[in-house]
Design a protein around this motif. Sequence first.
Motif, PDB file in Angstrom:
ATOM      1  N   LEU A 196       0.806  -1.224   0.000  1.00 13.51           N
ATOM      2  CA  LEU A 196       0.000   0.000   0.000  1.00 13.51           C
ATOM      3  C   LEU A 196       0.839   1.275   0.000  1.00 13.51           C
ATOM      4  O   LEU A 196       0.362   2.331   0.387  1.00 13.51           O
ATOM      5  N   GLN A 197       2.073   1.168  -0.422  1.00 11.83           N
ATOM      6  CA  GLN A 197       2.917   2.363  -0.490  1.00 11.83           C
ATOM      7  C   GLN A 197       2.797   2.963  -1.886  1.00 11.83           C
ATOM      8  O   GLN A 197       3.256   2.362  -2.849  1.00 11.83           O
ATOM      9  N   PRO A 198       2.220   4.159  -1.987  1.00  8.37           N
ATOM     10  CA  PRO A 198       1.979   4.739  -3.320  1.00  8.37           C
ATOM     11  C   PRO A 198       3.212   5.473  -3.824  1.00  8.37           C
ATOM     12  O   PRO A 198       3.123   6.618  -4.254  1.00  8.37           O
ATOM     13  N   LEU A 220       0.345  17.523  -2.695  1.00 10.02           N
ATOM     14  CA  LEU A 220      -0.972  17.060  -2.249  1.00 10.02           C
ATOM     15  C   LEU A 220      -1.766  18.228  -1.697  1.00 10.02           C
ATOM     16  O   LEU A 220      -1.236  19.012  -0.916  1.00 10.02           O
ATOM     17  N   LEU A 228      -4.810  18.762   0.647  1.00  7.51           N
ATOM     18  CA  LEU A 228      -5.664  18.006   1.566  1.00  7.51           C
ATOM     19  C   LEU A 228      -6.924  18.781   1.944  1.00  7.51           C
ATOM     20  O   LEU A 228      -7.721  18.308   2.753  1.00  7.51           O
ATOM     21  N   TRP A 237     -10.437  17.358   2.240  1.00  4.11           N
ATOM     22  CA  TRP A 237     -10.789  16.471   3.354  1.00  4.11           C
ATOM     23  C   TRP A 237     -11.025  17.233   4.663  1.00  4.11           C
ATOM     24  O   TRP A 237     -11.171  16.626   5.700  1.00  4.11           O
ATOM     25  N   VAL A 280     -14.337  12.596   6.476  1.00  4.08           N
ATOM     26  CA  VAL A 280     -13.661  11.306   6.526  1.00  4.08           C
ATOM     27  C   VAL A 280     -13.313  10.811   5.127  1.00  4.08           C
ATOM     28  O   VAL A 280     -12.470   9.944   4.956  1.00  4.08           O
ATOM     29  N   ALA A 281     -13.968  11.358   4.116  1.00  6.31           N
ATOM     30  CA  ALA A 281     -13.710  10.962   2.724  1.00  6.31           C
ATOM     31  C   ALA A 281     -14.229  12.080   1.840  1.00  6.31           C
ATOM     32  O   ALA A 281     -15.050  12.889   2.268  1.00  6.31           O
ATOM     33  N   ARG A 317       5.859   9.904  -3.199  1.00  8.55           N
ATOM     34  CA  ARG A 317       4.518   9.588  -3.732  1.00  8.55           C
ATOM     35  C   ARG A 317       4.503   9.784  -5.237  1.00  8.55           C
ATOM     36  O   ARG A 317       5.105  10.743  -5.738  1.00  8.55           O
ATOM     37  N   ASN A 338      -8.450  10.302   2.672  1.00  5.49           N
ATOM     38  CA  ASN A 338      -7.344  11.248   2.643  1.00  5.49           C
ATOM     39  C   ASN A 338      -6.087  10.539   2.122  1.00  5.49           C
ATOM     40  O   ASN A 338      -5.764   9.439   2.579  1.00  5.49           O
ATOM     41  N   PRO A 339      -5.392  11.158   1.182  1.00  5.77           N
ATOM     42  CA  PRO A 339      -4.218  10.476   0.594  1.00  5.77           C
ATOM     43  C   PRO A 339      -3.174  10.081   1.629  1.00  5.77           C
ATOM     44  O   PRO A 339      -2.429   9.120   1.415  1.00  5.77           O
ATOM     45  N   LEU A 340      -3.128  10.807   2.738  1.00  5.47           N
ATOM     46  CA  LEU A 340      -2.114  10.467   3.738  1.00  5.47           C
ATOM     47  C   LEU A 340      -2.434   9.161   4.461  1.00  5.47           C
ATOM     48  O   LEU A 340      -1.587   8.628   5.173  1.00  5.47           O
ATOM     49  N   LEU A 388      -2.731   6.558   2.859  1.00  4.75           N
ATOM     50  CA  LEU A 388      -2.041   5.601   1.973  1.00  4.75           C
ATOM     51  C   LEU A 388      -2.948   4.477   1.500  1.00  4.75           C
ATOM     52  O   LEU A 388      -2.460   3.430   1.075  1.00  4.75           O
TER      53      LEU A 388
END
Lengths: 667, 667
Positions: free
Chosen positions: A552-554, A614, A616, A619, A623-624, A665, B548-550, B552
Amino acid sequence: MEYPQESFTATTFAPDSFWAKRRSVVRSQTLRHQLQMLKRTGRYDAFKLQWHPSYSNPPTVWPIPNHLFWDSDVAKWIEGACYFLMDEEDAEVDAAVKELVQMIREAQADDGYINIHYTVVEPGKRFTNLKDMHELYNAGHLIEAAIAHHKHYGNDALLSPILKYVDLLAATFGDGPGQKRGYPGHPEIELALLRLYKVTGDEKHLKLARFFIEERGNPTGGKGGRHYYDVEAEERGELKTETRFYYPQPRSYWYHQAHVPITEQETIEGHSVRAMYLLTAVADLIRLSTPTSEFGAKYLPAVRRLWSNMIEKKTYVTGGIGAIKQWEGFGNDYFLPHSTDEGGCYAETCAAIGVMMLAERLLRVELDSQVGDMLELCLYNAVLTGMSLDGKAFTYVNQLASSEKDRSERFEWFECACCPPNVTRTLGFLGGYVWSPVIEERRATVNVHLYTSATLRLDVSGSTVEISQSTDWPWDGNVAFNVTSPDESVEVDLRLRIPGWASSYEITPQLNNVDIWNGYLFLSSSWIKEHLKFSINFPMKPRIVRPNPLTLQPVAYVVRGPIVYCVEDVDHPWEENHFKNVIFDLGAQLREEKRSEPDKYVAIIAEKGFKDELDLSLWKGKVAAELAPGSGRSPTSPAGRDLCFIPYYLRANRGGKGQMRVGLRVQ
Amino acid sequence: MEYPQESFTATTFAPDSFWAKRRSVVRSQTLRHQLQMLKRTGRYDAFKLQWHPSYSNPPTVWPIPNHLFWDSDVAKWIEGACYFLMDEEDAEVDAAVKELVQMIREAQADDGYINIHYTVVEPGKRFTNLKDMHELYNAGHLIEAAIAHHKHYGNDALLSPILKYVDLLAATFGDGPGQKRGYPGHPEIELALLRLYKVTGDEKHLKLARFFIEERGNPTGGKGGRHYYDVEAEERGELKTETRFYYPQPRSYWYHQAHVPITEQETIEGHSVRAMYLLTAVADLIRLSTPTSEFGAKYLPAVRRLWSNMIEKKTYVTGGIGAIKQWEGFGNDYFLPHSTDEGGCYAETCAAIGVMMLAERLLRVELDSQVGDMLELCLYNAVLTGMSLDGKAFTYVNQLASSEKDRSERFEWFECACCPPNVTRTLGFLGGYVWSPVIEERRATVNVHLYTSATLRLDVSGSTVEISQSTDWPWDGNVAFNVTSPDESVEVDLRLRIPGWASSYEITPQLNNVDIWNGYLFLSSSWIKEHLKFSINFPMKPRIVRPNPLTLQPVAYVVRGPIVYCVEDVDHPWEENHFKNVIFDLGAQLREEKRSEPDKYVAIIAEKGFKDELDLSLWKGKVAAELAPGSGRSPTSPAGRDLCFIPYYLRANRGGKGQMRVGLRVQ
């Protein structure tokens, strides 16, 4: 020539080689710096068996006494010192070794026992807590020190008392009547005993190592058919529902790789240094017994299984292992967060040294370039990053990204100081990792695992064969070989590792028949005879690699040859958030830049590699969030700038704020 | 009308409404099922204070006795039963409540003390371990049961002994001379005491609640200016270096939100249920004291800060909170793995109930649709998923993805049984969450938080005002309102939450002036008078949202209205790997499908949504791999199939293998 700790003396690094320079720093700086640290902290004099004020201190790192490892710190320094003394005389280091050896001799009890803690602090309690208290771990390092001392000095000043101690251990532990059926919570003595067996030929040493390995994890080995660690805990009066705080639950014997016998372990678990030291001994015993022996047939599948599980599911791109700080070890399959902020990352220096040790033993059992790749990967990245360029500052934990809580920084020493002297001794016998020669009558077969400028001198039936390689590795992939043999009847076979990262290679002069076996290119003695000088080239260029998607590491990693790269704030002074929000442009042009400060290296500039930042804000309070194409990226980002990648091992050598990241990323 | 537990009786759900049907199942099935469980496990008779064989059992979930929560299990069932008895008579439930109350009365000590464990198992040790042993937590639930009992039966059969117990507590705890300056390790009594204060008007109850809140985390509140929990541990003779195994380190007081005073907490930490219960009480005390009071000015910023930290960085898309199993609580910011395989995910049902409780209190302090959104999100997802359709099976942990270790499945009961009766009582007073009416003289102001078919009946100065809403929510976003008031002089203001997910809305008849404040649409009494019937429509369609992208998490979630969707193996019988390797096509057509089995719901079919399958072969034997465009995806994948998404709360109701996932990979 069976162990790198003995074979390394056959190798001489060329003075301008990458490793000669690093070893020269260790010889001139690190050994002295660490000697000072031993003296300043009380370790140097500890074998005088006087009370040290720190013995009353509460535990700082682990809730076991801070001084519990002092025996091994001293032993590892002696071992490392002896390796470097074999290169070159050094009166100060030599005097310190001799004084320490004298103290150890005097610290020995009449029955042979040697241990600082159980002589000074808790007399009468020896061998009551094999699981936690590191007595046998310390004994193992004393054995290794004694072997190195014996090799350098050619006398028994240290070996003799250690053999007496081993006699006591061999009488104490085993499955005979009246013996303790216990084994160490921290493996180390097993691999040391096997090396000792090589020196002494004493079957008792082999037998004890084998007992510790085969008994490990036996659910019914203790009194009353119970697990030995259960029985000894009960005898100490420990409550079953209480636990020392570094164990996540009572009976966390997986931490010690003692939850089940080794052959029943399906996945690599627990403390990563312990796991590597243990499997190194297991692999060595497979080699000794032969892979097709009863022991080999039983243990080789387990070692292969655990190795594969580790490499494919529990290893970082740097070769670092161990995601979990709490137990300094392995997490779930594919759980490989890069920083404290992301949920972990430990990658202890000693653990990567352990991977090198295990890989080296595995390569003796069966040649496999993927194993050789890991050896090289660890060496140049997860291990080398553990020491500063000046040889006087170290890391213990090697995270792939910094955070406010854990910056990328070095320390002159640690309360638990296993890593610094471990790097010292590893670089001491590094020549033993470069190649593994096997001499049978008039034939020398040399498996070449590492490329560097160095010469191997072998005595083959009285003739001195020299195999030299010359290269600017790890910055350039061209390696020129030169084989000299005064005797036509001596056969020299070479097997060259083809690194997994090499998309192509070229050998000059060309081969008519290419014989590759498990990733090693076999060059026959007949071809060698005709081509005493040849070269092989593995073109190096910056590459982008990705972790297994299940981690899961982008992210994408920038690598080149065996070197894994990182970004540091010192090259990007605008960065304030540990490169968390930087989105890397996979299409960026990667330009190499040769540099000479603070050391010679190749930097990689990703032109306009900072594609986006990024955003953010979507958000905020949520939560999404719904994502329109292109959203989630900052409209006012400082993007469009170049990114500068430097070798991970070079981090934290140039000042800065301690902000660093391997793997940016890409989305 | 200040608490939903009292105001809910003013609300009647329409018989065909979503919630009337769920509540009917609870009334007819769940209450009886849980009563059986109380009886079968010994809880029902526990207040008889006889020895129960299970009292000798070793701890199964926590290393504190399994029966430690029994008082609260019984109390929560009584509380829930009383709410449902207010709807409809039920002789069996009524008789059980009466018998339990009689047992509790008889279990009371002469001085007022009521506790099963400290009366039967460890007499003489009461109040010696406030941190771990849940005495005050149990007391809080007894208080809540007593208030519900008093409301339904109109007598003091339970309230009277509980008041006597509270007298004992008020005499025991406080900062007066000879009083214990302790506070409960598991908050609950604070919020219960504030509700009790509303019933009794007794300042003593308010004072005790306030003491517990203000004293919490005081580093110098215990004897000798030390932390109270340090002092009581020492008095119990506990070693400082040992710790119960569920604590990751000694003095893990952040687990209890007692590491620092509440006002100094920067991030939400520790056990998530405890955090929510505590902040619910804090928010309620802010409301009581007014936000502009000295208390409000001090505590409101802390509550806002902790709420934001939680929502933005520590909450799952389902509204679930708590990533870490070890302490049933919060991890690092953005550490939100979806399953055990990925490193965690807890999302306890009780914790989501706690978020609802806190959100409801916050909405009383200040109206904010983001808070209302969380209330609704938790209700339909993280809470509702905790109970099966038949009302007889439950979940405790609500992960977003299953794994071999933790399948998506339900259980009839738990050793630690906090969640099942918590769902029962929450659905019992659910009407109180729908809207919060405030009546001042001849004006009723009604904040509408949830949409459903229901009627609110208010007595405004002797006139009965009725506000009805009619809707097929959560499947359809159209809501028809009807306000009836027999008295022209009564003013009715309505404030309707505009859900954050609604990209648009339409009110009919149209408004001339749109007055929106913090996401609530204000409809003035003058407009209402002219439009006693009106409707508002929030068009619902399937949406794709992202974490949230953080975090992951490389996933997309399918949601619709307030409902979060998942995939289950029962609709995809070919799936064997918990949907780990399925790559979802973000461009897939999302088709709604109305279904009536096993219940009415809208399924979402992503046509050919299974775009690709991860191909991990590139990483065979490697820690990282080069990725050509399009590689890393299986050439032989069973892709191209439709994916069927169902509401997360419906999972584990239709058999299958227990494979489930919310949020599929998109890369």
